[in-house]
Design an enzyme around this catalytic site. Structure first.
Site, mmCIF file in Angstrom:
data_model
loop_
_atom_site.group_PDB
_atom_site.id
_atom_site.type_symbol
_atom_site.label_atom_id
_atom_site.label_comp_id
_atom_site.label_asym_id
_atom_site.label_seq_id
_atom_site.Cartn_x
_atom_site.Cartn_y
_atom_site.Cartn_z
ATOM 1 N N GLY A 113 -38.509 46.477 105.601
ATOM 2 C CA GLY A 113 -38.984 47.097 104.784
ATOM 3 C C GLY A 113 -37.638 48.195 105.217
ATOM 4 C CG HIS A 130 -35.021 54.494 112.497
ATOM 5 N ND1 HIS A 130 -34.048 53.659 111.013
ATOM 6 C CD2 HIS A 130 -35.779 54.364 111.368
ATOM 7 C CE1 HIS A 130 -34.165 53.453 110.107
ATOM 8 N NE2 HIS A 130 -35.926 53.324 109.977
ATOM 9 C CB CYS A 175 -24.857 56.731 108.878
ATOM 10 S SG CYS A 175 -26.548 56.225 109.413
ATOM 11 C CG ASP A 178 -40.369 59.785 108.221
ATOM 12 O OD1 ASP A 178 -39.826 58.510 108.540
ATOM 13 O OD2 ASP A 178 -40.466 59.863 107.069
ATOM 14 C CB CYS A 203 -23.489 58.871 111.210
ATOM 15 S SG CYS A 203 -23.834 57.592 112.279
ATOM 16 C CG ASN A 257 -39.720 49.022 109.601
ATOM 17 O OD1 ASN A 257 -40.391 47.908 110.703
ATOM 18 N ND2 ASN A 257 -39.862 49.980 109.121
ATOM 19 C CG HIS A 279 -28.176 55.680 112.468
ATOM 20 N ND1 HIS A 279 -26.960 56.084 112.684
ATOM 21 C CD2 HIS A 279 -29.045 55.138 114.057
ATOM 22 C CE1 HIS A 279 -26.862 56.809 114.174
ATOM 23 N NE2 HIS A 279 -28.070 56.237 114.433
ATOM 24 C CG HIS A 309 -40.358 54.581 111.849
ATOM 25 N ND1 HIS A 309 -40.707 54.978 110.848
ATOM 26 C CD2 HIS A 309 -39.586 53.919 111.223
ATOM 27 C CE1 HIS A 309 -39.974 54.560 109.601
ATOM 28 N NE2 HIS A 309 -39.555 53.763 110.572
HETATM 29 P P1 AMP Z 1 -37.276 52.900 107.428
HETATM 30 O O1 AMP Z 1 -38.124 52.483 106.386
HETATM 31 O O2 AMP Z 1 -37.612 51.521 108.806
HETATM 32 O O3 AMP Z 1 -35.951 52.155 107.402
HETATM 33 O O4 AMP Z 1 -37.721 53.877 107.683
HETATM 34 C C1 AMP Z 1 -36.455 55.119 107.134
HETATM 35 C C2 AMP Z 1 -37.557 56.376 107.385
HETATM 36 O O5 AMP Z 1 -36.844 56.681 107.190
HETATM 37 C C3 AMP Z 1 -38.625 56.689 106.119
HETATM 38 O O6 AMP Z 1 -39.952 56.823 106.757
HETATM 39 C C4 AMP Z 1 -38.318 57.953 105.296
HETATM 40 O O7 AMP Z 1 -38.660 58.764 105.546
HETATM 41 C C5 AMP Z 1 -37.000 58.825 106.108
HETATM 42 N N1 AMP Z 1 -36.262 59.356 105.852
HETATM 43 C C6 AMP Z 1 -34.985 59.631 105.197
HETATM 44 N N2 AMP Z 1 -33.946 60.758 105.152
HETATM 45 C C7 AMP Z 1 -34.487 61.016 105.522
HETATM 46 C C8 AMP Z 1 -34.110 62.935 105.697
HETATM 47 N N3 AMP Z 1 -33.153 62.793 105.614
HETATM 48 N N4 AMP Z 1 -34.720 63.229 106.912
HETATM 49 C C9 AMP Z 1 -35.914 62.808 107.773
HETATM 50 N N5 AMP Z 1 -36.632 61.541 107.060
HETATM 51 C C10 AMP Z 1 -35.495 60.205 106.244
HETATM 52 ZN ZN ZN Z 2 -25.335 56.026 111.275
#
Ligand code: AMP
Ligand code: ZN
Length: 114
Positions: free
Chosen positions: A93, A100, A4, A30, A7, A87, A98, A102
């Site tokens: 989307g 999160h 992940c 982000d 993680c 989400n 994991h 936003h």
């Molecule tokens: P979601 O579409 O709700 O799963 O959002 C995933 C978010 O994680 C997106 O806004 C990505 O830009 C962000 N993301 C993916 N990889 C990373 C990373 N290594 N560091 C920071 N943000 C990330």
């Molecule tokens: Zn995780």
């Protein structure tokens, strides 16, 4: 082995810009921001999505809104407002499995969302 990506960020195996951390949560920037402030708040314990919350792990998220409020005050968007997006699943989307939050701020957001 845990593959992940969030993680790995929590465990500092992948670099990120962390703006807040305590024993339960990490908040980091982000990588692809959709607003002047775009943060991701994650519980340190891995839960894939809201759909995987049950009585055994719901306490992983206890205190989450206090963390959001504290970050909002420190980064100066408590008064101007912010949008929280969580989400869940394919149609929303959700890309990273994991849970999160936003946290988006410092611009106007439209409603309904796209
Ligand atoms: P979601 O579409 O709700 O799963 O959002 C995933 C978010 O994680 C997106 O806004 C990505 O830009 C962000 N993301 C993916 N990889 C990373 C990373 N290594 N560091 C920071 N943000 C990330
Ligand atoms: Zn995780």
């Amino acid at each position: 082995m845990n593959e992940c990506i969030f993680c790995k960020i929590i465990n500092k195996e992948i670099k990120s810009e962390i703006v807040y951390e305590d024993e339960k949560f990490v908040v980091f920037k982000d990588i692809n921001p959709k607003a002047p402030i775009h943060l991701l708040l994650v519980p340190k314990q891995h839960i894939s999505s809201i759909n995987d919350i049950d009585e055994k792990n719901e306490n992983f998220l206890e205190g989450v809104f206090n963390v959001i409020k504290n970050v909002a005050k420190r980064l100066d968007f408590f008064e101007t407002g912010y949008r929280i997006v969580l989400n869940t699943g394919k149609d929303s989307g959700q890309e990273v499995l994991h849970i999160h939050f936003h946290i988006l701020a410092k611009r106007k957001f439209s409603w309904p969302p796209g």
